[in-house]
Design a protein around this motif. Structure first.
Motif, PDB file in Angstrom:
ATOM      1  N   ARG A  79       0.843  -1.197   0.000  1.00 56.60           N
ATOM      2  CA  ARG A  79       0.000   0.000   0.000  1.00 56.60           C
ATOM      3  C   ARG A  79       0.876   1.244   0.000  1.00 56.60           C
ATOM      4  O   ARG A  79       1.940   1.263   0.628  1.00 56.60           O
ATOM      5  N   PRO A  80       0.430   2.306  -0.656  1.00 52.09           N
ATOM      6  CA  PRO A  80       1.198   3.561  -0.618  1.00 52.09           C
ATOM      7  C   PRO A  80       1.254   4.107   0.811  1.00 52.09           C
ATOM      8  O   PRO A  80       0.267   4.032   1.550  1.00 52.09           O
ATOM      9  N   LEU A  81       2.408   4.638   1.184  1.00 52.28           N
ATOM     10  CA  LEU A  81       2.568   5.147   2.546  1.00 52.28           C
ATOM     11  C   LEU A  81       1.611   6.296   2.854  1.00 52.28           C
ATOM     12  O   LEU A  81       1.164   6.417   3.990  1.00 52.28           O
ATOM     13  N   ASP A  82       1.276   7.121   1.864  1.00 49.51           N
ATOM     14  CA  ASP A  82       0.353   8.217   2.153  1.00 49.51           C
ATOM     15  C   ASP A  82      -1.036   7.684   2.495  1.00 49.51           C
ATOM     16  O   ASP A  82      -1.760   8.260   3.293  1.00 49.51           O
ATOM     17  N   GLU A  83      -1.406   6.542   1.942  1.00 47.91           N
ATOM     18  CA  GLU A  83      -2.674   5.900   2.280  1.00 47.91           C
ATOM     19  C   GLU A  83      -2.649   5.388   3.723  1.00 47.91           C
ATOM     20  O   GLU A  83      -3.623   5.538   4.463  1.00 47.91           O
ATOM     21  N   VAL A  84      -1.539   4.790   4.112  1.00 53.35           N
ATOM     22  CA  VAL A  84      -1.373   4.305   5.485  1.00 53.35           C
ATOM     23  C   VAL A  84      -1.389   5.494   6.447  1.00 53.35           C
ATOM     24  O   VAL A  84      -2.041   5.448   7.504  1.00 53.35           O
ATOM     25  N   GLU A  85      -0.706   6.563   6.078  1.00 55.86           N
ATOM     26  CA  GLU A  85      -0.666   7.760   6.921  1.00 55.86           C
ATOM     27  C   GLU A  85      -2.061   8.346   7.107  1.00 55.86           C
ATOM     28  O   GLU A  85      -2.447   8.734   8.208  1.00 55.86           O
ATOM     29  N   THR A  86      -2.847   8.396   6.050  1.00 51.65           N
ATOM     30  CA  THR A  86      -4.226   8.898   6.135  1.00 51.65           C
ATOM     31  C   THR A  86      -5.046   8.024   7.075  1.00 51.65           C
ATOM     32  O   THR A  86      -5.828   8.535   7.885  1.00 51.65           O
ATOM     33  N   ALA A  87      -4.869   6.724   6.998  1.00 51.25           N
ATOM     34  CA  ALA A  87      -5.589   5.820   7.886  1.00 51.25           C
ATOM     35  C   ALA A  87      -5.240   6.100   9.345  1.00 51.25           C
ATOM     36  O   ALA A  87      -6.116   6.135  10.207  1.00 51.25           O
ATOM     37  N   PHE A  88      -3.959   6.332   9.628  1.00 49.21           N
ATOM     38  CA  PHE A  88      -3.562   6.673  10.996  1.00 49.21           C
ATOM     39  C   PHE A  88      -4.196   7.993  11.428  1.00 49.21           C
ATOM     40  O   PHE A  88      -4.688   8.123  12.543  1.00 49.21           O
ATOM     41  N   ALA A  89      -4.187   8.956  10.555  1.00 45.84           N
ATOM     42  CA  ALA A  89      -4.712  10.284  10.887  1.00 45.84           C
ATOM     43  C   ALA A  89      -6.220  10.254  11.122  1.00 45.84           C
ATOM     44  O   ALA A  89      -6.741  11.014  11.936  1.00 45.84           O
ATOM     45  N   GLU A  90      -6.918   9.369  10.426  1.00 46.31           N
ATOM     46  CA  GLU A  90      -8.369   9.302  10.551  1.00 46.31           C
ATOM     47  C   GLU A  90      -8.837   8.399  11.688  1.00 46.31           C
ATOM     48  O   GLU A  90     -10.026   8.251  11.903  1.00 46.31           O
ATOM     49  N   GLY A  91      -7.923   7.802  12.398  1.00 46.01           N
ATOM     50  CA  GLY A  91      -8.298   6.987  13.539  1.00 46.01           C
ATOM     51  C   GLY A  91      -8.195   5.498  13.315  1.00 46.01           C
ATOM     52  O   GLY A  91      -8.581   4.711  14.155  1.00 46.01           O
ATOM     53  N   LEU A  92      -7.681   5.090  12.178  1.00 48.62           N
ATOM     54  CA  LEU A  92      -7.414   3.685  11.870  1.00 48.62           C
ATOM     55  C   LEU A  92      -8.602   2.786  12.197  1.00 48.62           C
ATOM     56  O   LEU A  92      -8.567   1.938  13.068  1.00 48.62           O
ATOM     57  N   VAL A  93      -9.679   2.993  11.513  1.00 48.15           N
ATOM     58  CA  VAL A  93     -10.869   2.167  11.652  1.00 48.15           C
ATOM     59  C   VAL A  93     -10.853   1.140  10.524  1.00 48.15           C
ATOM     60  O   VAL A  93     -10.654   1.488   9.367  1.00 48.15           O
ATOM     61  N   THR A  94     -11.062  -0.127  10.874  1.00 53.78           N
ATOM     62  CA  THR A  94     -11.100  -1.165   9.849  1.00 53.78           C
ATOM     63  C   THR A  94     -12.417  -1.927   9.951  1.00 53.78           C
ATOM     64  O   THR A  94     -13.149  -1.810  10.933  1.00 53.78           O
ATOM     65  N   ALA A  95     -12.689  -2.715   8.970  1.00 52.19           N
ATOM     66  CA  ALA A  95     -13.897  -3.523   8.961  1.00 52.19           C
ATOM     67  C   ALA A  95     -13.752  -4.756   9.852  1.00 52.19           C
ATOM     68  O   ALA A  95     -14.721  -5.427  10.154  1.00 52.19           O
ATOM     69  N   HIS A  96     -12.548  -5.033  10.269  1.00 52.14           N
ATOM     70  CA  HIS A  96     -12.306  -6.212  11.098  1.00 52.14           C
ATOM     71  C   HIS A  96     -12.810  -5.935  12.513  1.00 52.14           C
ATOM     72  O   HIS A  96     -12.349  -4.997  13.164  1.00 52.14           O
ATOM     73  N   PRO A  97     -13.744  -6.735  13.035  1.00 51.68           N
ATOM     74  CA  PRO A  97     -14.336  -6.443  14.348  1.00 51.68           C
ATOM     75  C   PRO A  97     -13.351  -6.543  15.511  1.00 51.68           C
ATOM     76  O   PRO A  97     -13.533  -5.867  16.526  1.00 51.68           O
ATOM     77  N   ALA A  98     -12.329  -7.357  15.381  1.00 52.08           N
ATOM     78  CA  ALA A  98     -11.370  -7.500  16.483  1.00 52.08           C
ATOM     79  C   ALA A  98     -10.342  -6.368  16.522  1.00 52.08           C
ATOM     80  O   ALA A  98      -9.624  -6.219  17.511  1.00 52.08           O
ATOM     81  N   MET A  99     -10.285  -5.562  15.471  1.00 53.33           N
ATOM     82  CA  MET A  99      -9.300  -4.480  15.402  1.00 53.33           C
ATOM     83  C   MET A  99      -9.769  -3.319  16.279  1.00 53.33           C
ATOM     84  O   MET A  99     -10.808  -2.722  16.020  1.00 53.33           O
ATOM     85  N   PRO A 100      -8.983  -2.996  17.308  1.00 60.09           N
ATOM     86  CA  PRO A 100      -9.363  -1.851  18.140  1.00 60.09           C
ATOM     87  C   PRO A 100      -9.167  -0.538  17.384  1.00 60.09           C
ATOM     88  O   PRO A 100      -8.401  -0.469  16.423  1.00 60.09           O
ATOM     89  N   ARG A 101      -9.857   0.491  17.813  1.00 58.90           N
ATOM     90  CA  ARG A 101      -9.714   1.804  17.190  1.00 58.90           C
ATOM     91  C   ARG A 101      -8.543   2.515  17.867  1.00 58.90           C
ATOM     92  O   ARG A 101      -8.483   2.613  19.086  1.00 58.90           O
ATOM     93  N   PHE A 102      -7.628   3.007  17.049  1.00 62.74           N
ATOM     94  CA  PHE A 102      -6.470   3.745  17.553  1.00 62.74           C
ATOM     95  C   PHE A 102      -6.537   5.178  17.069  1.00 62.74           C
ATOM     96  O   PHE A 102      -6.901   5.438  15.921  1.00 62.74           O
ATOM     97  N   THR A 103      -6.182   6.079  17.949  1.00 63.88           N
ATOM     98  CA  THR A 103      -6.058   7.484  17.583  1.00 63.88           C
ATOM     99  C   THR A 103      -4.648   7.917  17.961  1.00 63.88           C
ATOM    100  O   THR A 103      -4.249   7.784  19.123  1.00 63.88           O
ATOM    101  N   PHE A 104      -3.918   8.414  16.978  1.00 58.69           N
ATOM    102  CA  PHE A 104      -2.543   8.832  17.199  1.00 58.69           C
ATOM    103  C   PHE A 104      -2.423  10.337  17.019  1.00 58.69           C
ATOM    104  O   PHE A 104      -3.116  10.928  16.193  1.00 58.69           O
ATOM    105  N   ARG A 105      -1.536  10.949  17.790  1.00 53.98           N
ATOM    106  CA  ARG A 105      -1.233  12.375  17.613  1.00 53.98           C
ATOM    107  C   ARG A 105      -0.361  12.546  16.379  1.00 53.98           C
ATOM    108  O   ARG A 105       0.261  11.603  15.912  1.00 53.98           O
ATOM    109  N   ALA A 106      -0.308  13.782  15.884  1.00 47.60           N
ATOM    110  CA  ALA A 106       0.443  14.073  14.653  1.00 47.60           C
ATOM    111  C   ALA A 106       1.906  13.641  14.768  1.00 47.60           C
ATOM    112  O   ALA A 106       2.454  13.039  13.837  1.00 47.60           O
ATOM    113  N   GLY A 107       2.561  13.938  15.875  1.00 46.50           N
ATOM    114  CA  GLY A 107       3.962  13.550  16.054  1.00 46.50           C
ATOM    115  C   GLY A 107       4.140  12.044  16.084  1.00 46.50           C
ATOM    116  O   GLY A 107       5.130  11.515  15.560  1.00 46.50           O
ATOM    117  N   GLU A 108       3.180  11.342  16.666  1.00 45.96           N
ATOM    118  CA  GLU A 108       3.242   9.881  16.675  1.00 45.96           C
ATOM    119  C   GLU A 108       3.081   9.327  15.263  1.00 45.96           C
ATOM    120  O   GLU A 108       3.754   8.364  14.893  1.00 45.96           O
TER     121      GLU A 108
END
Length: 123
Positions: A79-108
């Motif tokens: 996957r393109p890194l900018d796509e991964v970065e956007t996912a982190f910035a948006e809270g990393l929500v996936t369709a997988h039910p076992a995947m917890p929701r993560f919210t990272f700060r900009a520096g993280e």
């Protein structure tokens, strides 16, 4: 009585000691950037070890504890890194039910991206 050759030698040593030393006050920009990047990579590695390694392989050769969780080294190669970065910035929500929701700060996110980029660069 002072001998002239010794006096000249002493004066030249003293004069050399008084010359302004060649001291570099700050590292060159490339060296500073490289040091910053290494620190950022290490912080990103620590974040993945703390928040992601329970399910995902987060290193260069480890195996995901959850068989369905993709290894990060594979994700960043597929996957393109900018796509991964956007996912982190948006809270990393996936369709997988076992995947917890993560919210990272900009520096993280910056540190995570540095680390993931380092994984992508590995063979």
């Amino acid at each position: 009585m002072i001998r002239l050759p010794h006096t000249l030698a002493l004066l030249s040593v003293l004069a050399a000691g008084c010359a302004a030393p060649m001291v570099q006050e700050s590292p060159p920009p490339a060296a500073a950037a490289s040091a910053w990047r290494l620190e950022s990579i290490e912080r990103g590695r620590a974040i993945t070890a703390r928040t992601c390694a329970g399910c995902h392989a987060v290193g260069r050769t480890d195996v995901s504890p959850m068989p369905d969780a993709p290894a990060f080294r594979d994700v960043v190669r597929e996957r393109p890194l900018d796509e991964v970065e956007t996912a982190f910035a948006e809270g990393l929500v996936t369709a997988h039910p076992a995947m917890p929701r993560f919210t990272f700060r900009a520096g993280e996110i910056d540190d995570l991206m540095s680390y993931l980029d380092s994984l992508r660069a590995e063979p």
